[in-house]
Scaffold this motif. Structure first.
Motif, PDB file in Angstrom:
ATOM      1  N   LEU A  91     -10.287 -16.235  12.087  1.00 51.66           N
ATOM      2  CA  LEU A  91     -10.760 -16.037  10.719  1.00 51.66           C
ATOM      3  C   LEU A  91     -12.017 -16.867  10.441  1.00 51.66           C
ATOM      4  CD1 LEU A  91      -9.179 -14.105   8.776  1.00 51.66           C
ATOM      5  CD2 LEU A  91      -9.032 -16.113   7.287  1.00 51.66           C
ATOM      6  N   SER A  92     -12.050 -18.052  11.048  1.00 48.04           N
ATOM      7  CA  SER A  92     -13.239 -18.889  10.890  1.00 48.04           C
ATOM      8  C   SER A  92     -14.455 -18.181  11.474  1.00 48.04           C
ATOM      9  CB  SER A  92     -13.035 -20.235  11.608  1.00 48.04           C
ATOM     10  OG  SER A  92     -11.933 -20.911  11.049  1.00 48.04           O
ATOM     11  N   LEU A  93     -14.261 -17.556  12.637  1.00 49.25           N
ATOM     12  CA  LEU A  93     -15.337 -16.818  13.295  1.00 49.25           C
ATOM     13  C   LEU A  93     -15.814 -15.661  12.418  1.00 49.25           C
ATOM     14  CD1 LEU A  93     -16.799 -16.921  16.073  1.00 49.25           C
ATOM     15  CD2 LEU A  93     -15.248 -15.106  16.815  1.00 49.25           C
ATOM     16  N   LEU A  94     -14.829 -14.989  11.803  1.00 47.07           N
ATOM     17  CA  LEU A  94     -15.126 -13.856  10.929  1.00 47.07           C
ATOM     18  C   LEU A  94     -15.971 -14.298   9.733  1.00 47.07           C
ATOM     19  CD1 LEU A  94     -14.277 -10.793  10.792  1.00 47.07           C
ATOM     20  CD2 LEU A  94     -12.608 -11.510   9.075  1.00 47.07           C
TER      21      LEU A  94
ATOM     22  N   TYR B 135     -20.732 -14.616   6.560  1.00 41.48           N
ATOM     23  CA  TYR B 135     -20.944 -15.472   5.394  1.00 41.48           C
ATOM     24  C   TYR B 135     -22.133 -15.023   4.558  1.00 41.48           C
ATOM     25  CZ  TYR B 135     -21.312 -19.682   2.540  1.00 41.48           C
ATOM     26  OH  TYR B 135     -21.364 -20.553   1.482  1.00 41.48           O
ATOM     27  N   ASP B 136     -23.224 -14.661   5.249  1.00 40.54           N
ATOM     28  CA  ASP B 136     -24.450 -14.300   4.534  1.00 40.54           C
ATOM     29  C   ASP B 136     -24.291 -13.032   3.705  1.00 40.54           C
ATOM     30  OD1 ASP B 136     -25.632 -16.502   5.555  1.00 40.54           O
ATOM     31  OD2 ASP B 136     -26.475 -15.453   7.311  1.00 40.54           O
TER      32      ASP B 136
ATOM     33  N   PHE C 204      -9.143 -24.386   4.251  1.00 40.89           N
ATOM     34  CA  PHE C 204      -8.231 -23.278   4.014  1.00 40.89           C
ATOM     35  C   PHE C 204      -8.434 -22.169   5.057  1.00 40.89           C
ATOM     36  CE2 PHE C 204      -6.865 -19.389   1.803  1.00 40.89           C
ATOM     37  CZ  PHE C 204      -5.593 -19.766   1.431  1.00 40.89           C
ATOM     38  N   THR C 205      -9.695 -21.927   5.389  1.00 40.90           N
ATOM     39  CA  THR C 205     -10.026 -20.885   6.364  1.00 40.90           C
ATOM     40  C   THR C 205      -9.472 -21.223   7.750  1.00 40.90           C
ATOM     41  OG1 THR C 205     -12.054 -20.448   5.149  1.00 40.90           O
ATOM     42  CG2 THR C 205     -11.913 -19.570   7.388  1.00 40.90           C
ATOM     43  N   SER C 206      -9.624 -22.482   8.128  1.00 43.76           N
ATOM     44  CA  SER C 206      -9.126 -22.848   9.459  1.00 43.76           C
ATOM     45  C   SER C 206      -7.594 -22.891   9.487  1.00 43.76           C
ATOM     46  CB  SER C 206      -9.720 -24.196   9.897  1.00 43.76           C
ATOM     47  OG  SER C 206      -9.326 -25.221   9.006  1.00 43.76           O
ATOM     48  N   PHE C 207      -6.964 -22.930   8.313  1.00 40.34           N
ATOM     49  CA  PHE C 207      -5.492 -22.918   8.232  1.00 40.34           C
ATOM     50  C   PHE C 207      -4.932 -21.506   8.030  1.00 40.34           C
ATOM     51  CE2 PHE C 207      -4.684 -27.558   6.673  1.00 40.34           C
ATOM     52  CZ  PHE C 207      -4.967 -28.004   7.948  1.00 40.34           C
ATOM     53  N   ALA C 208      -5.793 -20.508   8.179  1.00 43.46           N
ATOM     54  CA  ALA C 208      -5.369 -19.136   7.897  1.00 43.46           C
ATOM     55  C   ALA C 208      -4.170 -18.699   8.740  1.00 43.46           C
ATOM     56  CB  ALA C 208      -6.530 -18.178   8.127  1.00 43.46           C
TER      57      ALA C 208
ATOM     58  N   LEU D 201     -16.762 -22.833  12.742  1.00 47.21           N
ATOM     59  CA  LEU D 201     -17.526 -22.638  11.501  1.00 47.21           C
ATOM     60  C   LEU D 201     -18.940 -23.220  11.578  1.00 47.21           C
ATOM     61  CD1 LEU D 201     -14.765 -23.219   8.798  1.00 47.21           C
ATOM     62  CD2 LEU D 201     -16.025 -21.100   9.198  1.00 47.21           C
ATOM     63  N   GLY D 202     -19.141 -24.180  12.463  1.00 47.77           N
ATOM     64  CA  GLY D 202     -20.484 -24.740  12.663  1.00 47.77           C
ATOM     65  C   GLY D 202     -21.033 -25.376  11.400  1.00 47.77           C
TER      66      GLY D 202
END
Lengths: 317, 254
Positions: B39-42, B47-48, B62-66, B136-137
């Protein structure tokens, strides 16, 4: 020693075990006998503290089971129902039990070898045959080298070789001075192994006696005689006060007398004998007679009220 | 004390000599971490394209805990199986014949289970966070930011508590099928749905997972309790389940 005092188990309105009071003595094989559904397994589970009695109590070596710190040192049990996780190897199963009771782990390979499972120690029991499963259960029972061993219907479903192995093992354990308490619904099985008998039917104690006494009390022993001159023999024995009844197949049956005396009386009167043999009614018959009034699943037209046999705690129906 | 140590060792051996332990705990970790990374990759790649409001409320923790909501099911499975294995196999009879002190038996099993889920839960939470942030970078946050460490530690605590809740329920129901058929739909469907419907939100926020997950949020939603308060509510649920489980073990025939 195991002491049962007024042990009772009710499930709703059904009484599985009814005020059972008896003592299992050390150093002998005690057979726990009763028809299927008589309450044997329930009694054994209560002895191990698995089921809670509705009333009464059980003591193992004078203590309640839940007060035993290392119960496997006191009593080892093989229950009828499977009590092994199929996915844990035989060795690990025994290690788990050993650790919980502070039994040294070197005992694990010892008991595995003792029951002949040394080669499958690292196999999962879900692939075991019935006989191998029983052996693993027995290995667990022997783990703590307890003075009391309890087996619930140990030979059920086993092949003849397995049956003989268990029979020999029980006798061997008794010669080592252990208390062996073994349940069965087969009198013939008990006759081969037990020294003492506790018989129950519908949860009630029907007999608590030595095997020898049970045989004496419950099996009619008589002398079978075959002679070409039955009338003369009948008179000769009658004169000596021996009661004679006609048996089947042209034989005579003399009660309460030994074969030697019958032979002597026949010789004294010059009666020719073709057969002279002491006979004993089968124990199976005696057992059936004793429990006839207490069989749960019998058909309704079967005779009620056992013919003879002690019934110390008969309840009104 | 020596007695308790013995029983603990035995329960440890029990838990570590069946495959289901490795499978469920391994899956809990893998699923949570991989879904979080996915999900983080997504988010990172899209994002843009997000609406400005979504960008503004983007929460990297929250995203990394998806993966937690899926991974918790494996944790629940571990808790259920640890207890239900005893009943389904019949091992419970051998176990209680060896350790007739039922409170001690249950306590030892719970402690062993807790240690295992705590270690795996913490590892899961920290791995999810760090690997998720790595993916997420430049959108990532750091463990030093306000509330982030609390949320990550909270993830491990949440995993531990959800497994303990499952154990309590299973001690009560004594069956894997019964426990799964209550717990899985409850935490995977019922409470998330109730928590999303405005009419039931007020009641749903007191449910164990809805209250417990508060500890994993950096920006807490508006609730009558804070992150630690939420965790405490979950602890109360766990204690209630364990008491009910103990009552069952204490009174029922094995």
């Amino acid at each position: 020693m195991i002491e049962l005092d007024g042990l009772t188990k009710r499930y709703g309105s059904t009484t599985a075990v009814d005020r059972l009071t008896c003592t299992v003595q050390p150093g002998v094989v005690t057979g726990f006998l009763g028809p299927n559904g008589a309450g044997k397994s329930t009694t054994m589970r209560m002895m191990l503290g698995l089921d809670r009695p509705t009333a009464g109590d059980v003591r193992i070596d004078g203590k309640h089971y839940e007060d035993l710190r290392s119960p496997l040192h006191h009593i080892g049990a093989l229950l009828e129902a499977k009590s092994v996780h199929g996915g844990r190897t035989a060795r690990n199963h025994l290690r788990v039990l050993a650790q919980s009771n502070g039994i040294p782990e070197r005992r694990v390979p010892e008991v595995l070898d003792l029951v002949g499972l040394g080669s499958v120690a690292n196999k999962r029991p879900k692939g075991f045959s019935l006989g191998m499963g029983q052996r693993l259960g027995i290995a667990a029972a022997l783990l703590g080298d307890p003075k009391i061993l309890m087996f619930d219907e140990p030979v059920n479903g086993l092949d003849p070789e397995g049956i003989r192995w268990i029979r020999d093992l029980m006798r061997h354990l008794a010669t080592e001075g252990k208390t062996v308490f073994v349940s069965s619904h087969l009198m013939s099985e008990m006759a081969l192994t037990a020294d003492h008998l506790i018989v129950i039917g519908q949860g009630r104690l029907l007999a608590d006696t030595s095997m020898a006494q049970f045989i004496r009390e419950n099996s009619r022993s008589y002398v079978r005689v075959r002679t070409p001159e039955p009338e003369r023999l009948r008179d000769a024995l009658g004169e000596a006060g021996v009661t004679v009844a006609p048996g089947g197949d042209g034989t005579l049956e003399a009660d309460d007398v030994d074969a030697a005396r019958v032979g002597e009386l026949a010789a004294a009167h010059g009666v020719v004998l073709h057969e002279l043999s002491p006979q004993q009614a089968s124990l199976e018959e005696a057992f059936m007679r004793l429990t006839a009034g207490a069989v749960q699943y019998q058909s309704h037209n079967a005779p009620t009220g056992a013919a003879g046999g002690p019934e110390p705690s008969r309840k009104e129906q | 004390m020596a007695h308790a140590t013995r029983v603990l060792r035995s329960e440890w051996t029990k838990a570590t000599t069946v495959r289901s332990t490795v499978w469920t705990l391994g899956l809990a970790l893998l699923i949570t971490v991989l879904v979080g990374m996915g999900l983080s990759l997504l988010f990172k790649s899209t994002y843009d394209d997000l609406a400005p409001t979504d960008q503004a409320t983007f929460d990297p923790v929250f995203t990394s805990f998806a993966g937690m909501s899926l991974g918790q099911l494996a944790m629940i499975a571990f808790g259920v199986l640890l207890v239900s294995n005893e009943y389904s196999s019949g091992m419970i009879r051998a176990s209680l014949a060896a350790v007739p002190q039922r409170g001690l038996f249950m306590g030892a099993k719970l402690l062993v289970g807790t240690v295992l889920v705590f270690v795996v839960g913490m590892a899961t939470s920290f791995l999810s966070f760090f690997l998720g942030q790595a993916v997420l970078g430049d959108l990532a946050t750091s463990i030093g930011e306000p509330n982030v460490l609390r949320a990550v530690v909270g993830g491990g605590l949440y995993m531990t508590l959800i497994a303990l809740f499952a154990m309590g329920i299973t001690w009560m129901l004594r069956s894997a099928i019964l426990s799964f058929s209550i717990l899985i739909p409850l935490f995977f469907m019922v409470t998330p749905i109730l928590g999303a419907i405005p009419a039931t939100q007020d009641a749903a926020q007191w449910l164990p997972d809805q209250a417990g997950t508060m500890i994993m949020t950096v920006v807490a939603p508006d609730r009558p309790y804070g992150p630690w308060g939420g965790l405490l509510i979950m602890v109360a649920w766990v204690v209630a389940a364990l008491i009910a489980g103990y009552a069952t073990l204490r009174t029922r025939d094995a």
